[in-house]
Write a protein that holds these residues in place. Structure first.
Motif, PDB file in Angstrom:
ATOM      1  N   HIS A 139       0.851  -1.178   0.000  1.00  0.00           N
ATOM      2  CA  HIS A 139       0.000   0.000   0.000  1.00  0.00           C
ATOM      3  C   HIS A 139       0.892   1.235   0.000  1.00  0.00           C
ATOM      4  N   THR A 140       0.644   2.175  -0.918  1.00  0.00           N
ATOM      5  CA  THR A 140       1.515   3.357  -0.969  1.00  0.00           C
ATOM      6  C   THR A 140       0.798   4.607  -0.470  1.00  0.00           C
ATOM      7  N   LEU A 199       6.110  -7.598 -17.362  1.00  0.00           N
ATOM      8  CA  LEU A 199       6.295  -6.141 -17.528  1.00  0.00           C
ATOM      9  C   LEU A 199       6.808  -5.497 -16.233  1.00  0.00           C
ATOM     10  N   LEU A 200       6.382  -6.057 -15.117  1.00  0.00           N
ATOM     11  CA  LEU A 200       6.790  -5.533 -13.794  1.00  0.00           C
ATOM     12  C   LEU A 200       8.303  -5.467 -13.624  1.00  0.00           C
ATOM     13  N   LYS A 201       9.018  -6.329 -14.336  1.00  0.00           N
ATOM     14  CA  LYS A 201      10.483  -6.360 -14.209  1.00  0.00           C
ATOM     15  C   LYS A 201      11.119  -5.098 -14.797  1.00  0.00           C
ATOM     16  N   GLU A 202      10.386  -4.409 -15.685  1.00  0.00           N
ATOM     17  CA  GLU A 202      10.976  -3.196 -16.256  1.00  0.00           C
ATOM     18  C   GLU A 202      10.173  -1.918 -16.017  1.00  0.00           C
ATOM     19  N   GLN A 203       8.899  -2.059 -15.637  1.00  0.00           N
ATOM     20  CA  GLN A 203       8.083  -0.856 -15.380  1.00  0.00           C
ATOM     21  C   GLN A 203       7.236  -1.070 -14.130  1.00  0.00           C
ATOM     22  N   PRO A 204       7.002  -0.001 -13.363  1.00  0.00           N
ATOM     23  CA  PRO A 204       6.107  -0.180 -12.221  1.00  0.00           C
ATOM     24  C   PRO A 204       4.657  -0.352 -12.684  1.00  0.00           C
ATOM     25  N   ILE A 205       3.865  -1.069 -11.911  1.00  0.00           N
ATOM     26  CA  ILE A 205       2.416  -1.176 -12.157  1.00  0.00           C
ATOM     27  C   ILE A 205       1.717  -0.953 -10.816  1.00  0.00           C
ATOM     28  N   PHE A 206       0.629  -0.201 -10.869  1.00  0.00           N
ATOM     29  CA  PHE A 206      -0.091   0.125  -9.651  1.00  0.00           C
ATOM     30  C   PHE A 206      -1.467  -0.542  -9.630  1.00  0.00           C
ATOM     31  N   GLY A 207      -1.941  -0.791  -8.422  1.00  0.00           N
ATOM     32  CA  GLY A 207      -3.309  -1.286  -8.245  1.00  0.00           C
ATOM     33  C   GLY A 207      -4.129  -0.160  -7.638  1.00  0.00           C
ATOM     34  N   ARG A 249       1.460  -0.401  -4.847  1.00  0.00           N
ATOM     35  CA  ARG A 249       2.548  -0.656  -5.784  1.00  0.00           C
ATOM     36  C   ARG A 249       2.698  -2.179  -5.873  1.00  0.00           C
ATOM     37  N   ILE A 250       2.558  -2.702  -7.080  1.00  0.00           N
ATOM     38  CA  ILE A 250       2.526  -4.160  -7.243  1.00  0.00           C
ATOM     39  C   ILE A 250       3.948  -4.736  -7.298  1.00  0.00           C
ATOM     40  N   ASN A 251       4.203  -5.770  -6.512  1.00  0.00           N
ATOM     41  CA  ASN A 251       5.501  -6.461  -6.541  1.00  0.00           C
ATOM     42  C   ASN A 251       5.448  -7.687  -7.444  1.00  0.00           C
ATOM     43  N   ASP A 252       4.295  -8.344  -7.399  1.00  0.00           N
ATOM     44  CA  ASP A 252       4.160  -9.580  -8.169  1.00  0.00           C
ATOM     45  C   ASP A 252       2.677  -9.867  -8.347  1.00  0.00           C
ATOM     46  N   MET A 253       2.346 -10.728  -9.278  1.00  0.00           N
ATOM     47  CA  MET A 253       0.942 -11.114  -9.444  1.00  0.00           C
ATOM     48  C   MET A 253       0.861 -12.530  -9.996  1.00  0.00           C
TER      49      MET A 253
END
Ligand code: G1P
Length: 291
Positions: free
Chosen positions: A178-179, A238-246, A185-189
């Motif tokens: 939670h940010t 994609l998470l390995k190179e760009q941030p993704i948010f929930g 901020r997603i770490n993994d899915m």
């Protein structure tokens, strides 16, 4: 860059709604008096989307006709002086050339359906709406709020909500921190994990804003849960190179791909209608007292 394009994967066969969907697209099933797909398309326009991309399949003619002009109908309504209805059906039709249809000719999964739109999207961020997920909100829609988040964060955003712990195997599930207010901020899915393997009960719901970099990973066509090409798996890469948010939206979500969820959506949206509300409430009381 602004989010101007939205992809609607609508190629599914709708087997869960047979026999209703034998000769009719499941996205055309009405909630109160509007097809499910129309709610999603209206949400996209409200969020500033200008180009609608339907990834369709066989048997979706009614969906195409719904967003096209019907001269006989317009003429009849005009003759009968039904001006309100005439205006309503005319408003449904977007400007020529702003709706694009492409076909997913093999049912290989959600990730594959999105990948089918790659040449139409090009090098722009875009939205994805899964029409089956209907969300009732107060004020601004979920997608409109997500577009605002994207404009600020300049990163992909997925709508998320908490689900019952024993339901994780129906969703893409997040491992996330939670940010700030309603943002993770997603770490993994992981797609459809068994409750024992789920990193949380935070699930992805069918609204996404994605950067075009996702096509690199969708193009790898890696098979995942259920032997399908999953959007979640491409996002994980994609998470390995760009941030993704929930974005944990405020609102009530209905799974219209499910029979009970579909009935609940009908009830909830009918309650918003002053012309129906009272009669429905009375009827609910009546059947409740009989139960
Ligand atoms: C899809 C996605 C899943 C997401 C869900 C939301 O699954 O793959 O990650 O949580 O939509 O409704 P589907 O419902 O198509 O199996």
């Amino acid at each position: 860059m602004k989010v101007k394009k939205a992809v609607f994967p609508v190629a599914g066969l709708g087997t869960r709604f047979l026999p209703a969907t034998k000769a009719m697209a499941k996205e055309m099933l009405p909630v109160v008096d509007k097809p499910i797909i129309q709610y999603a398309v209206e949400e996209a326009y409200e969020a500033g989307i200008e180009h609608i991309i339907f990834v369709t399949g066989r048997g979706k003619k009614a969906l195409e006709d719904h967003f096209d002009r019907s001269f006989e109908l317009e003429l009849t309504l005009k003759d009968k002086k039904k001006d309100d209805l005439l205006e309503m059906v005319q408003k449904l039709v977007p400007e020529t050339g702003t709706i694009i249809y492409t076909r997913q000719n093999q049912p290989l999964g959600l990730g594959h359906a999105i990948w089918c739109a790659r040449d139409i999207i090009g090098d722009e961020p875009f939205a994805v709406l899964l029409a089956d997920d209907m969300i009732q909100t107060q004020g601004e829609s979920v997608l409109a709020r997500m577009v605002n988040k994207f404009d600020r964060l300049r990163a992909s955003v997925a709508a998320v909500m908490e689900v019952e712990k024993d339901q994780t195997d129906k969703y893409g599930i997040l491992d996330a921190d939670h940010t700030e207010d309603r943002l993770y901020r997603i770490n993994d899915m992981i797609e459809k994990p068994h409750p024992d393997q789920a990193p949380s009960n935070l699930a992805i719901i069918g609204r996404y804003i994605l950067t075009p970099r996702i096509f690199e990973y969708l193009g790898r066509k890696t098979k995942g849960a259920g032997g399908e090409i999953q959007l979640t798996d491409a996002m994980k890469m994609l998470l390995k190179e760009q941030p993704i948010f929930g974005y944990q939206f405020r609102g009530r979500r209905f799974d219209c791909g499910d029979k009970a969820g579909f009935q609940m959506a009908n009830l909830a949206f009918a309650m918003e209608r002053p012309d129906i509300r009272e009669r429905l409430l009375k009827f609910i009381q009546e059947i409740k007292s009989e139960a």
